[in-house]
Every structure is written in C-alpha cells, then in structure tokens.
Design a protein around this motif. Structure first.
Motif, PDB file in Angstrom:
ATOM      1  N   LEU A   1      39.110  34.230  32.193  1.00  0.00           N
ATOM      2  CA  LEU A   1      39.966  34.136  33.368  1.00  0.00           C
ATOM      3  C   LEU A   1      41.030  35.241  33.361  1.00  0.00           C
ATOM      4  N   VAL A   2      41.599  35.510  32.190  1.00  0.00           N
ATOM      5  CA  VAL A   2      42.607  36.572  32.088  1.00  0.00           C
ATOM      6  C   VAL A   2      41.987  37.914  32.467  1.00  0.00           C
ATOM      7  N   MET A   3      40.757  38.160  32.042  1.00  0.00           N
ATOM      8  CA  MET A   3      40.076  39.415  32.413  1.00  0.00           C
ATOM      9  C   MET A   3      39.818  39.467  33.912  1.00  0.00           C
ATOM     10  N   GLN A   4      39.441  38.338  34.518  1.00  0.00           N
ATOM     11  CA  GLN A   4      39.226  38.300  35.967  1.00  0.00           C
ATOM     12  C   GLN A   4      40.522  38.582  36.712  1.00  0.00           C
ATOM     13  N   LEU A   5      41.616  37.955  36.268  1.00  0.00           N
ATOM     14  CA  LEU A   5      42.916  38.175  36.896  1.00  0.00           C
ATOM     15  C   LEU A   5      43.347  39.627  36.743  1.00  0.00           C
ATOM     16  N   SER A   6      43.107  40.194  35.581  1.00  0.00           N
ATOM     17  CA  SER A   6      43.453  41.592  35.320  1.00  0.00           C
ATOM     18  C   SER A   6      42.650  42.531  36.221  1.00  0.00           C
ATOM     19  N   ASP A   7      41.352  42.284  36.340  1.00  0.00           N
ATOM     20  CA  ASP A   7      40.514  43.107  37.220  1.00  0.00           C
ATOM     21  C   ASP A   7      40.955  43.003  38.675  1.00  0.00           C
TER      22      ASP A   7
ATOM     23  N   MET B   1      28.942  31.362  27.351  1.00  0.00           N
ATOM     24  CA  MET B   1      29.766  31.128  26.191  1.00  0.00           C
ATOM     25  C   MET B   1      31.222  31.180  26.615  1.00  0.00           C
ATOM     26  N   GLU B   2      31.987  30.185  26.239  1.00  0.00           N
ATOM     27  CA  GLU B   2      33.401  30.145  26.577  1.00  0.00           C
ATOM     28  C   GLU B   2      34.216  30.530  25.359  1.00  0.00           C
ATOM     29  N   ARG B   3      35.184  31.415  25.565  1.00  0.00           N
ATOM     30  CA  ARG B   3      36.067  31.826  24.483  1.00  0.00           C
ATOM     31  C   ARG B   3      37.485  31.506  24.880  1.00  0.00           C
ATOM     32  N   PHE B   4      38.202  30.870  23.981  1.00  0.00           N
ATOM     33  CA  PHE B   4      39.583  30.518  24.244  1.00  0.00           C
ATOM     34  C   PHE B   4      40.454  31.042  23.111  1.00  0.00           C
ATOM     35  N   MET B   5      41.650  31.457  23.441  1.00  0.00           N
ATOM     36  CA  MET B   5      42.605  31.923  22.444  1.00  0.00           C
ATOM     37  C   MET B   5      43.859  31.065  22.563  1.00  0.00           C
TER      38      MET B   5
ATOM     39  N   ALA C   1      43.985  42.245  39.775  1.00  0.00           N
ATOM     40  CA  ALA C   1      45.270  42.940  39.905  1.00  0.00           C
ATOM     41  C   ALA C   1      45.074  44.452  39.937  1.00  0.00           C
ATOM     42  N   GLN C   2      44.221  44.966  39.070  1.00  0.00           N
ATOM     43  CA  GLN C   2      43.970  46.406  39.032  1.00  0.00           C
ATOM     44  C   GLN C   2      43.339  46.898  40.331  1.00  0.00           C
ATOM     45  N   THR C   3      42.456  46.099  40.879  1.00  0.00           N
ATOM     46  CA  THR C   3      41.806  46.471  42.135  1.00  0.00           C
ATOM     47  C   THR C   3      42.795  46.469  43.298  1.00  0.00           C
ATOM     48  N   LEU C   4      43.587  45.414  43.406  1.00  0.00           N
ATOM     49  CA  LEU C   4      44.525  45.312  44.522  1.00  0.00           C
ATOM     50  C   LEU C   4      45.665  46.324  44.436  1.00  0.00           C
ATOM     51  N   MET C   5      46.101  46.641  43.209  1.00  0.00           N
ATOM     52  CA  MET C   5      47.195  47.603  43.054  1.00  0.00           C
ATOM     53  C   MET C   5      46.699  49.047  42.975  1.00  0.00           C
ATOM     54  N   ARG C   6      45.385  49.183  42.858  1.00  0.00           N
ATOM     55  CA  ARG C   6      44.776  50.512  42.734  1.00  0.00           C
ATOM     56  C   ARG C   6      45.341  51.274  41.531  1.00  0.00           C
ATOM     57  N   ARG C   7      45.504  50.533  40.435  1.00  0.00           N
ATOM     58  CA  ARG C   7      46.010  51.092  39.179  1.00  0.00           C
ATOM     59  C   ARG C   7      45.224  50.469  38.036  1.00  0.00           C
ATOM     60  N   ARG C   8      44.880  51.262  37.036  1.00  0.00           N
ATOM     61  CA  ARG C   8      44.129  50.754  35.893  1.00  0.00           C
ATOM     62  C   ARG C   8      45.033  50.199  34.798  1.00  0.00           C
ATOM     63  N   ASP C   9      46.341  50.461  34.862  1.00  0.00           N
ATOM     64  CA  ASP C   9      47.242  50.075  33.778  1.00  0.00           C
ATOM     65  C   ASP C   9      48.000  48.770  34.050  1.00  0.00           C
ATOM     66  N   VAL C  10      47.541  47.982  34.997  1.00  0.00           N
ATOM     67  CA  VAL C  10      48.224  46.729  35.353  1.00  0.00           C
ATOM     68  C   VAL C  10      47.910  45.668  34.307  1.00  0.00           C
ATOM     69  N   ALA C  11      48.948  44.959  33.883  1.00  0.00           N
ATOM     70  CA  ALA C  11      48.792  43.884  32.901  1.00  0.00           C
ATOM     71  C   ALA C  11      49.103  42.537  33.555  1.00  0.00           C
ATOM     72  N   ILE C  12      48.480  41.499  33.032  1.00  0.00           N
ATOM     73  CA  ILE C  12      48.726  40.127  33.478  1.00  0.00           C
ATOM     74  C   ILE C  12      49.538  39.428  32.397  1.00  0.00           C
ATOM     75  N   GLN C  13      50.603  38.760  32.817  1.00  0.00           N
ATOM     76  CA  GLN C  13      51.391  37.943  31.894  1.00  0.00           C
ATOM     77  C   GLN C  13      51.654  36.597  32.550  1.00  0.00           C
ATOM     78  N   PHE C  14      51.816  35.587  31.713  1.00  0.00           N
ATOM     79  CA  PHE C  14      52.100  34.250  32.217  1.00  0.00           C
ATOM     80  C   PHE C  14      53.592  33.990  32.117  1.00  0.00           C
ATOM     81  N   ALA C  15      54.147  33.363  33.151  1.00  0.00           N
ATOM     82  CA  ALA C  15      55.589  33.104  33.211  1.00  0.00           C
ATOM     83  C   ALA C  15      55.830  31.805  33.964  1.00  0.00           C
ATOM     84  N   ALA C  16      57.095  31.419  34.041  1.00  0.00           N
ATOM     85  CA  ALA C  16      57.445  30.193  34.755  1.00  0.00           C
ATOM     86  C   ALA C  16      57.122  30.300  36.243  1.00  0.00           C
TER      87      ALA C  16
END
Length: 129
Positions: A16-22, A1-5, A24-39
């Motif tokens: 995809l955002v959840m995958q990117l977040s996971d 099932m695909e969900r889009f917002m 980032a959290q793994t590589l930074m060794r932090r659970r509070d890392v957020a993903i944001q989109f920018a230029a």
C-alpha cells in the motif's frame, strides 16, 4: 504474498505504501516524493512529502486503502496545486505574534480546506455521452 513491516508498534502494508508513493509521484510529476504517516493528511510546502492520516487505521482494509489514496489525491490536487503558498506564509507571519495565534492558524487551515472542497476545476477532457 502480503508483506507487513512494524513501525512504532504499528503494522504497515508495504504494498500500500508503494501504491501511495507511486500515486503521489504521478500526481506531483516528481520522482522524489515521499509518503509519511501523520495525525492529519497534508503536503509539505518545501519538501516533497505527502502526509497520509493515521485516522484511517481502524477501518476495514478496502476502505482504509481507498481513504488513504484519497488523502494523497486530494492533498496534491487541492493543496499542492491550488493553494497560494505566499498568501499562507503571509498570514502565518502576520498572526505569529498575536494573541490566539494557534487558533487563528487552525481556523485558517480549516477555511482553506473548505475552500478547496468547494473548488470545482474544469474537467480537462471532453465527456462522451
């Protein structure tokens, strides 16, 4: 099932955002890392935020996903782990009141990206042949 917002008239693949977040959290060794989109892709120096570039939006889904994951990986492994934040801060402070300060900062950022791309850290695991 695909969900889009929809955010800012733009469809975001929540999986995809959840995958990117996971990632980032793994590589930074932090659970509070957020993903944001920018230029442009990047890592915030103070807040635990990784920016993923909008540049990849026009690419086919598989290429877009791979490129966004590489943005996260390269920025964390390169910028977050191998950039001297004190040197960056000192440079930014030194050029703030000079003519062409924006150009100086952009050239510095470009040179830092080139330095990180040329950097080859030692492989942490023995390679089996």
């Amino acid at each position: 099932m695909e969900r889009f917002m929809m955010f800012n008239d733009r469809t975001v693949d929540s999986s995809l955002v959840m995958q990117l977040s996971d990632l980032a959290q793994t590589l930074m060794r932090r659970r509070d890392v957020a993903i944001q989109f920018a230029a442009h892709s990047g890592v915030h120096c103070v807040k635990p935020v990784v920016y993923v570039s909008h540049f990849w939006d026009g690419y086919p889904p598989l290429e877009r996903e791979t490129a966004m994951k590489s943005d996260v990986g390269l920025r964390i492994i390169g910028t977050y782990r191998h950039t001297d934040r004190l040197a960056v801060r000192a440079f930014r402070h030194a050029v703030e009141s000079r003519p062409l300060s924006k150009l100086s900062k952009q050239l510095f950022t470009f040179a830092e990206d080139l330095r990180l791309e040329a950097f080859r850290p030692p492989f942490p695991f023995p390679v089996r042949r």
